[in-house]
Design a protein around this motif. Structure first.
Motif, PDB file in Angstrom:
ATOM      1  N   VAL A   1      50.490  33.829  33.312  1.00 55.28           N
ATOM      2  CA  VAL A   1      49.520  33.560  34.398  1.00 55.28           C
ATOM      3  C   VAL A   1      50.222  32.723  35.456  1.00 55.28           C
ATOM      4  O   VAL A   1      50.784  31.664  35.157  1.00 55.28           O
ATOM      5  N   ASP A   2      50.230  33.226  36.662  1.00 51.42           N
ATOM      6  CA  ASP A   2      51.100  32.675  37.705  1.00 51.42           C
ATOM      7  C   ASP A   2      50.304  32.536  39.005  1.00 51.42           C
ATOM      8  O   ASP A   2      49.668  33.500  39.452  1.00 51.42           O
ATOM      9  N   HIS A   3      50.371  31.351  39.603  1.00 49.50           N
ATOM     10  CA  HIS A   3      49.643  31.151  40.861  1.00 49.50           C
ATOM     11  C   HIS A   3      50.538  31.358  42.083  1.00 49.50           C
ATOM     12  O   HIS A   3      50.061  31.306  43.204  1.00 49.50           O
TER      13      HIS A   3
ATOM     14  N   CYS B   1      51.740  33.926  43.328  1.00 44.75           N
ATOM     15  CA  CYS B   1      51.702  35.353  43.652  1.00 44.75           C
ATOM     16  C   CYS B   1      50.257  35.702  44.024  1.00 44.75           C
ATOM     17  O   CYS B   1      49.378  34.852  43.967  1.00 44.75           O
ATOM     18  N   TRP B   2      50.045  36.954  44.378  1.00 47.80           N
ATOM     19  CA  TRP B   2      48.694  37.376  44.784  1.00 47.80           C
ATOM     20  C   TRP B   2      47.926  37.889  43.565  1.00 47.80           C
ATOM     21  O   TRP B   2      48.508  38.544  42.703  1.00 47.80           O
ATOM     22  N   TRP B   3      46.610  37.617  43.551  1.00 44.41           N
ATOM     23  CA  TRP B   3      45.753  38.159  42.484  1.00 44.41           C
ATOM     24  C   TRP B   3      44.913  39.316  43.031  1.00 44.41           C
ATOM     25  O   TRP B   3      44.475  40.172  42.286  1.00 44.41           O
TER      26      TRP B   3
ATOM     27  N   ARG C   1      46.816  32.733  49.537  1.00 40.26           N
ATOM     28  CA  ARG C   1      46.952  33.103  48.112  1.00 40.26           C
ATOM     29  C   ARG C   1      45.864  32.461  47.273  1.00 40.26           C
ATOM     30  O   ARG C   1      45.359  33.060  46.334  1.00 40.26           O
ATOM     31  N   ARG C   2      45.521  31.231  47.617  1.00 40.36           N
ATOM     32  CA  ARG C   2      44.446  30.555  46.867  1.00 40.36           C
ATOM     33  C   ARG C   2      43.132  31.338  47.031  1.00 40.36           C
ATOM     34  O   ARG C   2      42.376  31.490  46.078  1.00 40.36           O
TER      35      ARG C   2
ATOM     36  N   HIS D   1      43.281  34.183  44.634  1.00 37.51           N
ATOM     37  CA  HIS D   1      42.996  33.782  43.237  1.00 37.51           C
ATOM     38  C   HIS D   1      41.488  33.630  43.040  1.00 37.51           C
ATOM     39  O   HIS D   1      40.920  34.125  42.074  1.00 37.51           O
TER      40      HIS D   1
ATOM     41  N   SER E   1      43.397  29.549  34.097  1.00 38.08           N
ATOM     42  CA  SER E   1      43.535  29.264  35.525  1.00 38.08           C
ATOM     43  C   SER E   1      42.731  28.040  35.918  1.00 38.08           C
ATOM     44  O   SER E   1      42.523  27.780  37.086  1.00 38.08           O
TER      45      SER E   1
ATOM     46  N   SER F   1      50.262  39.359  40.629  1.00 34.88           N
ATOM     47  CA  SER F   1      50.331  38.750  39.298  1.00 34.88           C
ATOM     48  C   SER F   1      50.406  39.842  38.238  1.00 34.88           C
ATOM     49  O   SER F   1      49.572  40.747  38.214  1.00 34.88           O
TER      50      SER F   1
ATOM     51  N   ALA G   1      39.291  26.783  48.516  1.00 36.36           N
ATOM     52  CA  ALA G   1      40.638  27.256  48.873  1.00 36.36           C
ATOM     53  C   ALA G   1      41.243  26.420  49.996  1.00 36.36           C
ATOM     54  O   ALA G   1      42.394  26.647  50.381  1.00 36.36           O
TER      55      ALA G   1
END
Ligand SMILES: [Fe+2]
Ligand SMILES: [Fe+2]
Length: 268
Positions: free
Chosen positions: A9-11, A13-15, A38-39, A42, A100, A156, A222
Protein backbone atom coordinates in the motif's frame (compact mmCIF):
# COMPACT_ATOMS: atom_id res chain seq x y z
CA UNK A 1 -7.91 -15.06 -7.85
CA UNK A 2 -4.86 -12.75 -7.67
CA UNK A 3 -3.50 -12.24 -4.19
CA UNK A 4 -3.03 -8.71 -2.93
CA UNK A 5 0.32 -7.64 -1.52
CA UNK A 6 -0.99 -5.54 1.35
CA UNK A 7 2.51 -4.47 2.37
CA UNK A 8 2.67 -2.59 -0.95
CA UNK A 9 0.00 0.00 0.00
CA UNK A 10 1.67 3.13 -1.26
CA UNK A 11 0.67 6.79 -1.04
CA UNK A 12 3.34 8.03 -3.46
CA UNK A 13 1.22 7.11 -6.45
CA UNK A 14 -2.31 7.55 -7.80
CA UNK A 15 -5.27 5.52 -6.52
CA UNK A 16 -7.67 6.96 -9.09
CA UNK A 17 -6.13 8.09 -12.39
CA UNK A 18 -5.90 11.91 -12.50
CA UNK A 19 -8.23 12.03 -15.51
CA UNK A 20 -11.01 10.30 -13.56
CA UNK A 21 -10.99 12.59 -10.49
CA UNK A 22 -14.04 14.71 -9.72
CA UNK A 23 -11.99 17.87 -10.26
CA UNK A 24 -10.09 16.67 -13.36
CA UNK A 25 -9.65 19.49 -15.92
CA UNK A 26 -10.68 22.22 -13.41
CA UNK A 27 -7.80 24.71 -13.93
CA UNK A 28 -7.54 25.76 -10.26
CA UNK A 29 -7.28 22.10 -9.25
CA UNK A 30 -4.80 21.13 -11.96
CA UNK A 31 -2.58 23.99 -10.69
CA UNK A 32 -2.41 22.42 -7.19
CA UNK A 33 0.77 20.65 -6.03
CA UNK A 34 1.10 16.98 -7.03
CA UNK A 35 0.84 15.86 -3.38
CA UNK A 36 -2.56 17.53 -2.99
CA UNK A 37 -3.96 16.09 -6.23
CA UNK A 38 -2.73 12.63 -5.27
CA UNK A 39 -4.27 12.99 -1.84
CA UNK A 40 -7.60 13.73 -3.54
CA UNK A 41 -7.14 10.55 -5.60
CA UNK A 42 -6.54 8.49 -2.41
CA UNK A 43 -9.60 9.94 -0.72
CA UNK A 44 -11.83 9.54 -3.79
CA UNK A 45 -10.86 5.86 -3.93
CA UNK A 46 -11.62 5.51 -0.21
CA UNK A 47 -14.99 7.18 -0.87
CA UNK A 48 -15.67 4.45 -3.44
CA UNK A 49 -14.57 1.81 -0.90
CA UNK A 50 -16.81 3.24 1.82
CA UNK A 51 -19.74 3.34 -0.61
CA UNK A 52 -19.02 -0.31 -1.45
CA UNK A 53 -19.07 -1.26 2.22
CA UNK A 54 -22.49 0.32 2.79
CA UNK A 55 -24.00 -1.27 -0.33
CA UNK A 56 -22.46 -4.70 0.18
CA UNK A 57 -23.65 -4.90 3.80
CA UNK A 58 -27.14 -4.18 2.53
CA UNK A 59 -26.93 -6.68 -0.36
CA UNK A 60 -25.65 -9.43 1.93
CA UNK A 61 -28.52 -8.83 4.34
CA UNK A 62 -31.11 -9.04 1.53
CA UNK A 63 -29.44 -11.98 -0.23
CA UNK A 64 -29.36 -13.94 3.04
CA UNK A 65 -33.09 -13.27 3.44
CA UNK A 66 -33.74 -14.55 -0.11
CA UNK A 67 -31.44 -17.58 0.29
CA UNK A 68 -33.31 -18.60 3.44
CA UNK A 69 -36.68 -18.55 1.71
CA UNK A 70 -36.16 -19.98 -1.74
CA UNK A 71 -37.02 -23.62 -2.43
CA UNK A 72 -34.91 -23.57 -5.61
CA UNK A 73 -31.42 -25.05 -4.96
CA UNK A 74 -29.90 -23.26 -7.97
CA UNK A 75 -31.23 -19.89 -6.82
CA UNK A 76 -29.95 -20.59 -3.30
CA UNK A 77 -26.48 -21.34 -4.69
CA UNK A 78 -26.51 -18.09 -6.67
CA UNK A 79 -27.47 -16.06 -3.56
CA UNK A 80 -24.85 -17.78 -1.40
CA UNK A 81 -22.12 -17.33 -4.02
CA UNK A 82 -22.87 -13.62 -4.20
CA UNK A 83 -22.85 -13.36 -0.39
CA UNK A 84 -19.40 -15.00 -0.33
CA UNK A 85 -18.03 -12.69 -3.01
CA UNK A 86 -19.46 -9.50 -1.48
CA UNK A 87 -18.10 -10.53 1.93
CA UNK A 88 -14.67 -10.97 0.32
CA UNK A 89 -14.89 -7.51 -1.20
CA UNK A 90 -15.88 -5.94 2.10
CA UNK A 91 -12.96 -7.65 3.90
CA UNK A 92 -10.64 -6.28 1.21
CA UNK A 93 -12.10 -2.77 1.60
CA UNK A 94 -11.74 -2.86 5.39
CA UNK A 95 -8.12 -3.97 5.03
CA UNK A 96 -7.32 -1.05 2.73
CA UNK A 97 -9.00 1.38 5.11
CA UNK A 98 -6.96 -0.07 7.99
CA UNK A 99 -3.71 0.15 6.04
CA UNK A 100 -4.37 3.66 4.80
CA UNK A 101 -5.36 4.98 8.22
CA UNK A 102 -8.77 5.69 6.81
CA UNK A 103 -11.70 5.19 9.11
CA UNK A 104 -14.80 3.28 8.21
CA UNK A 105 -17.14 6.26 8.01
CA UNK A 106 -20.49 5.95 9.69
CA UNK A 107 -22.98 6.25 6.83
CA UNK A 108 -24.36 9.77 6.55
CA UNK A 109 -27.92 10.54 7.61
CA UNK A 110 -29.05 10.59 3.94
CA UNK A 111 -27.56 7.15 3.31
CA UNK A 112 -29.15 5.75 6.45
CA UNK A 113 -32.50 7.18 5.37
CA UNK A 114 -32.25 5.65 1.86
CA UNK A 115 -31.23 2.30 3.37
CA UNK A 116 -34.18 2.39 5.79
CA UNK A 117 -36.48 3.05 2.83
CA UNK A 118 -34.89 0.24 0.79
CA UNK A 119 -35.48 -2.17 3.70
CA UNK A 120 -39.20 -1.58 3.30
CA UNK A 121 -39.12 -2.88 -0.28
CA UNK A 122 -40.07 -6.49 -0.88
CA UNK A 123 -36.63 -8.16 -1.37
CA UNK A 124 -37.63 -9.78 -4.67
CA UNK A 125 -39.61 -6.86 -6.09
CA UNK A 126 -38.90 -5.14 -9.40
CA UNK A 127 -37.99 -1.90 -7.65
CA UNK A 128 -35.61 -3.69 -5.31
CA UNK A 129 -33.78 -5.35 -8.22
CA UNK A 130 -33.72 -2.13 -10.26
CA UNK A 131 -32.12 -0.28 -7.33
CA UNK A 132 -29.74 -3.19 -6.73
CA UNK A 133 -28.71 -3.18 -10.39
CA UNK A 134 -27.85 0.51 -10.20
CA UNK A 135 -26.02 -0.01 -6.90
CA UNK A 136 -23.96 -2.82 -8.48
CA UNK A 137 -23.26 -1.24 -11.86
CA UNK A 138 -22.33 2.38 -11.15
CA UNK A 139 -19.59 1.76 -8.55
CA UNK A 140 -18.29 -1.13 -10.69
CA UNK A 141 -17.95 1.11 -13.75
CA UNK A 142 -16.26 3.81 -11.70
CA UNK A 143 -13.87 1.16 -10.37
CA UNK A 144 -13.07 0.17 -13.97
CA UNK A 145 -11.59 3.65 -14.51
CA UNK A 146 -8.95 2.65 -11.91
CA UNK A 147 -8.05 -0.49 -13.80
CA UNK A 148 -7.90 1.42 -17.07
CA UNK A 149 -5.50 4.14 -15.85
CA UNK A 150 -3.15 5.32 -18.63
CA UNK A 151 0.27 3.66 -18.76
CA UNK A 152 2.21 6.85 -18.08
CA UNK A 153 0.44 7.27 -14.72
CA UNK A 154 1.93 5.47 -11.71
CA UNK A 155 -1.04 3.69 -10.19
CA UNK A 156 -1.01 1.89 -6.86
CA UNK A 157 -0.42 -1.83 -7.44
CA UNK A 158 -2.66 -2.68 -4.50
CA UNK A 159 -5.55 -0.57 -5.73
CA UNK A 160 -5.31 -1.93 -9.28
CA UNK A 161 -5.29 -5.51 -7.93
CA UNK A 162 -8.34 -4.73 -5.81
CA UNK A 163 -10.13 -3.28 -8.85
CA UNK A 164 -9.37 -6.47 -10.82
CA UNK A 165 -10.69 -8.77 -8.10
CA UNK A 166 -13.78 -6.64 -7.69
CA UNK A 167 -14.41 -6.21 -11.43
CA UNK A 168 -14.25 -9.97 -12.10
CA UNK A 169 -17.01 -10.68 -9.54
CA UNK A 170 -19.15 -7.63 -10.21
CA UNK A 171 -19.75 -8.51 -13.86
CA UNK A 172 -21.57 -11.63 -12.62
CA UNK A 173 -23.50 -9.68 -9.96
CA UNK A 174 -24.68 -7.09 -12.49
CA UNK A 175 -25.82 -9.82 -14.92
CA UNK A 176 -27.70 -11.57 -12.09
CA UNK A 177 -29.37 -8.33 -10.95
CA UNK A 178 -30.37 -7.51 -14.55
CA UNK A 179 -31.91 -10.94 -15.02
CA UNK A 180 -33.89 -10.74 -11.77
CA UNK A 181 -34.89 -7.14 -12.52
CA UNK A 182 -36.23 -8.04 -15.99
CA UNK A 183 -38.19 -11.02 -14.59
CA UNK A 184 -39.69 -8.99 -11.75
CA UNK A 185 -40.48 -6.00 -14.00
CA UNK A 186 -42.32 -8.30 -16.44
CA UNK A 187 -44.54 -9.48 -13.56
CA UNK A 188 -45.38 -5.91 -12.52
CA UNK A 189 -48.55 -4.31 -13.94
CA UNK A 190 -47.62 -1.41 -16.27
CA UNK A 191 -49.40 1.18 -14.10
CA UNK A 192 -47.35 0.15 -11.07
CA UNK A 193 -44.12 0.26 -13.03
CA UNK A 194 -44.98 3.78 -14.20
CA UNK A 195 -45.84 4.84 -10.65
CA UNK A 196 -42.61 3.35 -9.28
CA UNK A 197 -40.50 4.89 -12.04
CA UNK A 198 -40.57 8.26 -10.26
CA UNK A 199 -39.16 6.62 -7.11
CA UNK A 200 -36.45 4.89 -9.14
CA UNK A 201 -35.53 8.11 -10.98
CA UNK A 202 -35.23 9.98 -7.67
CA UNK A 203 -33.07 7.19 -6.22
CA UNK A 204 -30.82 7.17 -9.27
CA UNK A 205 -30.35 10.96 -9.13
CA UNK A 206 -29.56 10.83 -5.39
CA UNK A 207 -27.10 7.96 -5.83
CA UNK A 208 -25.38 9.69 -8.76
CA UNK A 209 -24.87 12.80 -6.65
CA UNK A 210 -23.57 10.79 -3.71
CA UNK A 211 -21.20 8.60 -5.72
CA UNK A 212 -19.73 11.05 -8.21
CA UNK A 213 -19.63 14.23 -6.12
CA UNK A 214 -18.00 13.61 -2.74
CA UNK A 215 -18.84 15.75 0.26
CA UNK A 216 -16.88 18.95 1.07
CA UNK A 217 -14.93 17.33 3.91
CA UNK A 218 -13.12 15.08 1.43
CA UNK A 219 -11.58 18.09 -0.29
CA UNK A 220 -10.84 19.77 3.04
CA UNK A 221 -9.04 16.60 4.25
CA UNK A 222 -6.91 16.71 1.09
CA UNK A 223 -5.84 20.29 1.88
CA UNK A 224 -8.33 22.07 -0.38
CA UNK A 225 -10.28 24.65 1.61
CA UNK A 226 -13.02 25.57 1.79
CA UNK A 227 -14.32 22.13 0.87
CA UNK A 228 -17.74 23.47 -0.14
CA UNK A 229 -16.13 25.61 -2.84
CA UNK A 230 -14.31 22.60 -4.32
CA UNK A 231 -17.42 20.44 -4.22
CA UNK A 232 -19.27 23.19 -6.10
CA UNK A 233 -16.42 23.10 -8.67
CA UNK A 234 -16.88 19.32 -9.04
CA UNK A 235 -20.66 19.69 -9.45
CA UNK A 236 -20.11 22.28 -12.18
CA UNK A 237 -17.26 20.37 -13.83
CA UNK A 238 -18.30 19.42 -17.41
CA UNK A 239 -15.73 16.59 -17.51
CA UNK A 240 -17.19 15.04 -14.35
CA UNK A 241 -20.75 15.41 -15.58
CA UNK A 242 -19.77 13.79 -18.87
CA UNK A 243 -18.09 10.86 -17.07
CA UNK A 244 -21.13 10.35 -14.80
CA UNK A 245 -23.51 10.48 -17.80
CA UNK A 246 -21.36 8.00 -19.73
CA UNK A 247 -21.20 5.51 -16.85
CA UNK A 248 -24.93 5.79 -16.05
CA UNK A 249 -26.17 5.56 -19.66
CA UNK A 250 -25.99 1.73 -20.07
CA UNK A 251 -28.01 1.14 -16.87
CA UNK A 252 -30.66 3.68 -17.86
CA UNK A 253 -30.88 2.19 -21.38
CA UNK A 254 -31.42 -1.30 -19.91
CA UNK A 255 -34.07 -0.13 -17.45
CA UNK A 256 -35.92 1.81 -20.14
CA UNK A 257 -35.77 -1.26 -22.38
CA UNK A 258 -37.65 -3.34 -19.78
CA UNK A 259 -40.33 -0.73 -19.29
CA UNK A 260 -39.18 1.75 -16.64
CA UNK A 261 -40.11 5.33 -17.49
CA UNK A 262 -36.73 6.93 -16.94
CA UNK A 263 -35.42 9.92 -18.86
CA UNK A 264 -32.19 9.62 -20.80
CA UNK A 265 -28.91 10.38 -19.06
CA UNK A 266 -29.45 13.61 -17.22
CA UNK A 267 -27.70 16.80 -18.30
CA UNK A 268 -27.31 19.15 -15.35
FE1 LIG B 1 -18.78 -6.00 -4.41
FE1 LIG C 1 -21.68 -6.91 -6.23
Amino acid sequence: MPTIDWDAVDHACWWVPPGALSLATVPAFEAQPLAVRRRVSHLEYLHLVETGLVLEAFFVERLAWLAGRTANPQARSAYLREIREESGHSLMFVELLRRSEGEVARPRAGVRFVRALARRLAPDSALFWAMTMIGEELPARLTCTVEAGPEEVTMSRVVVSMARVHGADEAGHAAFARERCAEAAARLPAWRRTAQSAVLAAWLAAFERYLFYPQPDLYARAGLAPGAHWRACALANPARRALAARLIAPSVAFLRGIGWALGGPRQK
